[in-house]
Design an enzyme around this catalytic site. Structure first.
Site, PDB file in Angstrom:
ATOM      1  N   HIS A  37      40.317 -35.241 -72.677  1.00 28.36           N
ATOM      2  CA  HIS A  37      39.424 -35.698 -72.318  1.00 28.36           C
ATOM      3  C   HIS A  37      38.641 -34.312 -71.899  1.00 28.36           C
ATOM      4  CE1 HIS A  37      37.359 -38.856 -69.765  1.00 28.36           C
ATOM      5  NE2 HIS A  37      36.428 -37.603 -69.070  1.00 28.36           N
ATOM      6  N   GLU A  38      39.088 -33.525 -71.161  1.00 29.12           N
ATOM      7  CA  GLU A  38      38.539 -32.682 -70.703  1.00 29.12           C
ATOM      8  C   GLU A  38      37.768 -32.029 -72.024  1.00 29.12           C
ATOM      9  OE1 GLU A  38      36.736 -32.641 -68.126  1.00 29.12           O
ATOM     10  OE2 GLU A  38      38.106 -34.140 -67.228  1.00 29.12           O
ATOM     11  N   HIS A  50      35.086 -33.685 -73.539  1.00 26.48           N
ATOM     12  CA  HIS A  50      33.656 -33.147 -73.546  1.00 26.48           C
ATOM     13  C   HIS A  50      32.925 -31.844 -73.235  1.00 26.48           C
ATOM     14  CE1 HIS A  50      32.969 -36.179 -69.708  1.00 26.48           C
ATOM     15  NE2 HIS A  50      33.923 -36.465 -69.356  1.00 26.48           N
ATOM     16  N   GLU A  67      31.379 -40.357 -70.634  1.00 29.29           N
ATOM     17  CA  GLU A  67      33.360 -41.019 -70.114  1.00 29.29           C
ATOM     18  C   GLU A  67      33.966 -42.024 -71.695  1.00 29.29           C
ATOM     19  OE1 GLU A  67      34.725 -39.248 -67.936  1.00 29.29           O
ATOM     20  OE2 GLU A  67      32.903 -37.793 -67.061  1.00 29.29           O
TER      21      GLU A  67
END
Lengths: 405, 185
Positions: free
Chosen positions: A145-146, A149, A230
């Site tokens: 997930h990071e 980003h 997100e």
């Protein structure tokens, strides 16, 4: 991936000019309020200078400041091999040339964030609480997930949006204080003609409206984008790991944790994988929250049974949300290829040893605090505090004498 | 005159169109090559880890000589493999043997408590994951590249400049699914 960046760039530009226009308008109106003749230009100048300074600051030092504020410490591979390996795995899965720096925050609340306006100087920070609660697959989900980003250039977008929001808030703050203390325009007495007095009233009303609505508008805009990013990062993470269950379980564990992150505040909250400030909220809070409700993110991830491509995520999102909303940009949906998820990893939690995980996390924190570790041949790990100053340490199990430098 | 200019403009446009397709093909092919290099790095890393693993495990696992011999054998096979297909074959056998070893470790509590072994095990897990993620990325790139080669109109350019389809790196699941044999001697 390329298309995602492209569409993000376009979106950044629209946002950039949109919020910039709002900023200039506010600067002009506030300036005119103080001085009808030359004030508008001064106001615009002031707004732009403030914005340039803050942007430059956050562009060049933002990530350093953020990491310092949250008490993050950079780690090497030997501090927490698993974390390092998981980050490398996600780097390989994403097929990117850069390697983000890895930071650990000594905090029992499980959470994580990514930072760095350029992918080359990006960083991923996780708390020691995250390391001790998640198994390998869940950690992988969070790191994915990071990583998403970073790869999708979300951080640049959110940094600039955040600065715009900050400047607009500061300006309306200054305006209200000025009204409260100064009582209004300095030049009002000078302007004697009736028409200019009328214009003055209009400017004043306009200024008050802008001072109230400006920050709210900017904030809604900012939050809307933040929430979208997100979801997008969740979709990318599912695609990278091919195992949405990992991230879903991780989000569940993070949401169920009763610890509260010590170092988080209003400014840094949007950066984290799960909002560290607010408890998972009601529908009403949706419009003003930086993150989508966790339960909904989990529901979408768990529903990705047939495939984990961007198309699948968009489809499932609409199914669960019950309304049409573009989460994934069209250009990406068109290009996205079918991706099948990995199934059958569900017994992974059986192998997970919470005691071992907590020990690993504690070891990592000890290593950050300059503890020295020695692996004895008999399999015992000896941990030596930094203030131990004898030249030799004896293994408590086998009695081997280890020389210290 | 005006028709000539229009004709010329059309020709130039067509050439530009073909150039852009050609460049896209080159980019995709390079991405495939780069993705392959990533797999290769990780496969080498696994090969390097194995002697170390055998060395650590040898003292504890006295009854699993067959598995260890297999690991060594498949490792050297994998190191000598040339084509993508051969490599995939040998590497999947190696993965299978390592999986068997991992199952047997459960019977050796002393080994499981050994810090050196635990560190090695994490390294091995990570390397296996990296291989599979690199493979995943490689296969995605190959799919996009092959699609481009087969689809119109890029297939014309691909045919002209001899762009060839790439092979997927597929691990045959046979070895991984094989049930480890339990011996009672």
């Amino acid at each position: 991936m390329w298309e995602l960046i492209q569409s993000n760039r376009r979106k950044s530009l629209i946002l950039f000019f949109g919020m910039g226009a709002l900023l200039i308008l506010i600067g002009y109106v506030f300036g005119s309020y103080y001085d009808p003749e030359a004030g508008g230009v001064v106001g615009v100048f002031f707004a732009i200078v403030l914005w340039v300074i803050l942007s430059a600051l956050s562009y060049f030092a933002g990530s350093k400041i953020l990491l310092a504020v949250s008490g993050a410490k950079e780690v090497t591979k030997d501090v927490h091999p698993q974390l390092y390996n998981v980050v490398e795995e996600m780097k390989i899965a994403a097929g990117v040339p850069f390697f983000p720096k890895i930071y650990i925050i000594d905090d029992p609340a499980p959470n994580a964030f990514a930072t760095g306006v350029k992918p080359e100087n990006s960083a991923i920070a996780v708390t020691s609480g995250l390391l001790s609660t998640l198994n390998r697959y869940e950690l992988q989900g969070v790191v994915a997930h990071e990583m998403s980003h970073i790869v999708n250039r979300d951080i640049l977008l959110m940094t600039f949006a955040g600065v715009m929001l900050g400047v607009i808030t500061i300006m309306s703050d200054i305006f209200f204080r000025g009204m409260y203390f100064g009582g209004g325009s300095r030049y009002r007495s000078r302007s004697s003609s009736k028409s200019s007095g009328q214009a003055q009233v209009i400017v004043m009303i306009l200024a008050i409206i802008l001072a109230i609505l400006g920050p709210v508008l900017a904030q809604l805009f900012y939050f809307a984008i933040s929430r979208k990013r997100e979801y997008l990062a969740d979709a990318s993470a599912a695609r990278l790991t091919r195992y949405p269950e990992g991230l879903a379980n991780a989000l569940e564990k993070i949401a169920n944790s009763t610890h509260k992150l010590r170092s988080a505040n209003k400014v840094t909250a949007p950066m984290y994988i799960v909002n560290p400030l607010k408890r998972e909220g009601m529908k009403l809070a949706d419009l003003t929250s930086t993150h989508p409700p966790i339960s909904e993110r989990i529901k979408i991830l768990r529903a990705l049974q047939q495939g984990v491509s961007y198309n699948d995520y968009q489809r499932v999102f609409e199914m669960i949300h019950g309304k049409k909303e573009k989460i994934i940009p069209d250009s990406v949906l068109k290009e996205s290829i079918a991706v099948t998820p990995v199934i059958g990893l569900t017994n992974e939690d059986k192998d997970f040893n919470p005691i071992e995980a907590r020990r690993e996390a504690n070891d990592a924190v000890m290593k950050l605090n300059d503890y020295n570790f020695i692996n004895c041949k008999c399999g015992v790990k000896i941990k030596i505090p930094p203030d131990y100053n004898k030249p030799i340490v004896v293994c408590p199990r086998c009695g081997t004498r280890h020389q210290l430098r | 005159m005006i028709y000539f200019i229009i004709f010329l403009a059309v020709i130039v446009l067509i050439i530009l169109f073909f150039v852009s397709i050609y460049n896209a093909l080159i980019r995709l092919r390079n991405q495939v090559k780069n993705a392959w290099a990533q797999i290769d790095v990780q496969l080498k890393r696994r090969h390097d880890l194995i002697p170390n693993l055998i060395e650590t495990v040898k003292g504890y696992m006295t009854h699993e000589r067959q598995i260890m011999e297999n690991i060594t054998k498949y490792r050297s096979q994998a190191m000598n493999a040339q084509t993508v297909g051969e490599k995939a074959q040998a590497e999947s056998l190696l993965s299978g043997a390592l999986g068997q070893l991992r199952v047997q470790v459960e019977n050796y509590p002393d080994l499981k408590a050994n810090q050196n072994f635990l560190a090695l095990q994490e390294e091995l897990t990570a390397t296996e994951n990296k291989i599979s993620f690199a493979r995943q990325n490689y296969n995605d790139q190959v799919l996009m590249y092959n699609n481009k080669i087969q689809m119109f109109p890029s297939n014309i350019v691909a045919g002209m400049f001899n762009f060839k389809e790439e092979e997927f790196f597929e691990i045959k699941d046979v070895a991984e699914k094989e049930v480890p044999k339990v011996s009672f001697n």
